[in-house]
Design an enzyme around this catalytic site. Structure first.
Site, short mmCIF file in Angstrom:
data_model
loop_
_atom_site.label_atom_id
_atom_site.label_comp_id
_atom_site.label_asym_id
_atom_site.label_seq_id
_atom_site.Cartn_x
_atom_site.Cartn_y
_atom_site.Cartn_z
NE ARG A 211 -3.66 -2.21 2.58
CZ ARG A 211 -3.91 -3.01 3.61
NH1 ARG A 211 -3.23 -2.85 4.73
NH2 ARG A 211 -4.82 -3.95 3.53
CG PHE A 227 -11.44 -7.25 -5.69
CD1 PHE A 227 -12.51 -8.11 -5.70
CD2 PHE A 227 -10.70 -7.07 -6.85
CE1 PHE A 227 -12.85 -8.80 -6.86
CE2 PHE A 227 -11.03 -7.75 -8.01
CZ PHE A 227 -12.12 -8.62 -8.02
CG ASP A 249 -15.39 -4.86 -1.41
OD1 ASP A 249 -14.17 -5.13 -1.39
OD2 ASP A 249 -16.27 -5.62 -0.97
CB SER A 250 -19.32 -7.52 -3.86
OG SER A 250 -18.50 -8.33 -3.03
CG ASP A 299 -5.61 -7.05 -3.00
OD1 ASP A 299 -5.12 -8.17 -3.23
OD2 ASP A 299 -5.66 -6.55 -1.87
CB CYS A 339 -3.96 -13.67 -1.96
SG CYS A 339 -5.73 -13.90 -2.21
#
Length: 395
Positions: A211, A227, A249-250, A299, A339
């Site tokens: 970040r 995300f 984002d959801s 991400d 990831c």
């Protein structure tokens, strides 16, 4: 102690200090060990190899702990491992700009199946192996003794517990319940996080370094953070002086938390757009609108939980990155991550190359991202290197 004897020729991984013995490598089990019980692991010639947790329900039949036959796996052994792990992260928390990090990282700290994250004065635990589950009371006692936390919360709700024949658990283990929104600090930025209802252990501290690295490229730029969760990349971009940040984002809870985090840090919401949507759907909508950005962050969650999902995951990563590349002007930057432990960095680069080809874009790799030092990788356990990323320039 129960003895587990390996088939002839199957001792190589154990001799190289790899912590997993798969069920197909076992020849005999002398006794009837309970799942999670510590056993002696022997080569076919009866040479001692290591102590480890046994689990007949798991594909990983033994999770290796200790290669010194003279050692005893007891409370003192756990205390020494936990103390060593905590001490190795002390400097991460020392300067006052950060009060959250991972204190214990499973196999990397010789405690397979134990993850301990610190969030201010609270600890969040994930217990993902039957062996650690059987030692849970000792581990809680040691953490209380070593860290004096306000509370210890159980976030052992990962699907990995099912592979160990364990039920998912979530709740207070000791002390006080964390507040609905706990205030923590990372790199001088304040966050409200939700341990009980949040994703994973409550906050993604594995992107702390990345970040800050990416933020250096965002001053005066328009940024799209996909995300976004509770806003790690978004908030660092605001701090660095981004002209505008769009966060997608959801999760409604994640975006509610992001809005709180913007207010907590005194950032100007005039320069912020927050969108609750499926990311792939939103990227297509941006394309139809003719929208462009200077910097885009991708991400996503883990697309490949195992090697069997690799082909499907590769397609998902390719499509996601193809959409992202199409929203960048020439010279724009794409920070893209995976990831998934099953996707190594060379495979990820190949997927990105396919995405660029499909998008009709030429790209350069500007920088390679990885997980921070509180998520170390044991050289004998490369599977622990799960987080990788690339900073790309679209030409």
């Amino acid at each position: 102690m129960v003895e587990v004897i390996l088939k002839k020729g199957k001792e190589k991984a154990a001799l190289q200090r790899h912590p997993w013995i798969f069920s197909g490598a076992l020849d005999k089990v002398k006794g009837s060990p309970a799942n999670g019980e510590v056993v002696r692991v022997l080569a076919a010639d009866k040479e001692f190899l290591a102590y480890g947790y046994f689990n007949e329900k798991s594909r990983v039949a033994v999770r290796m702990l200790e290669w010194d036959e003279a050692k005893t796996i007891d409370r003192s052994w756990y205390q020494q491992k936990i103390r060593t792990a905590i001490a190795s992260r002390a400097h991460v928390l020392r300067n006052g700009d950060t009060n959250t990090c991972r204190l214990v990282f499973s196999e990397a700290d010789f405690l397979p199946g134990l993850i301990v994250d610190r969030y201010a004065d609270f600890l969040s635990l994930q217990i993902l192996s039957a062996g650690i589950e059987s030692a849970k009371e000792d581990i809680i006692s040691i953490l209380r003794e070593e860290l004096q936390p306000t509370g210890i919360f159980d976030k052992s709700d990962a699907t990995a517990r099912g592979h160990e024949d364990l039920e998912v658990t979530n709740g207070l283990l000791w002390g006080e319940n964390p507040p609905e929104f706990l205030e923590v600090k990372e790199n001088g930025i304040i966050y409200h996080i939700n341990i009980a209802g949040g994703q994973k252990s409550g906050f993604y501290c594995d992107q702390r370094d990345n970040r800050q690295i990416l933020a250096a490229y965002t001053a005066g730029k328009t940024v799209l953070d996909c995300f976004s969760y509770s806003g790690g990349f978004s908030l660092n971009s605001f701090k660095a002086g981004a002209a505008h940040v769009t966060s997608v984002d959801s999760s409604a809870l994640a975006l509610e938390t992001l809005q709180q985090n913007i207010d907590l840090n005194g950032f100007d919401k005039v320069h912020s757009t927050v969108i609750q949507s499926d990311v792939n759907k939103q990227l297509r909508a941006f394309k139809e609108e003719g929208k462009k950005f200077d910097v885009i962050v991708l991400d996503p969650p883990k697309y490949a939980p195992s090697r069997s999902a690799l082909d499907r995951a590769a397609r998902a990563y390719k499509d996601l990155n193809r959409h992202g590349m199409g929203l960048l002007e020439s010279g724009g930057l794409l920070a893209t991550f995976s990831c998934s432990g099953a996707v190594d960095i060379e495979t990820f680069k190949q997927i990105i190359a396919w995405a660029a080809l499909d998008a009709g874009k030429e790209i350069q790799i500007v920088k390679q991202f990885s997980q921070p030092e509180d998520h170390p990788v044991r050289i004998s356990f490369p599977e622990g290197e799960y987080l990788k990323g690339l900073l790309l320039r679209v030409l």
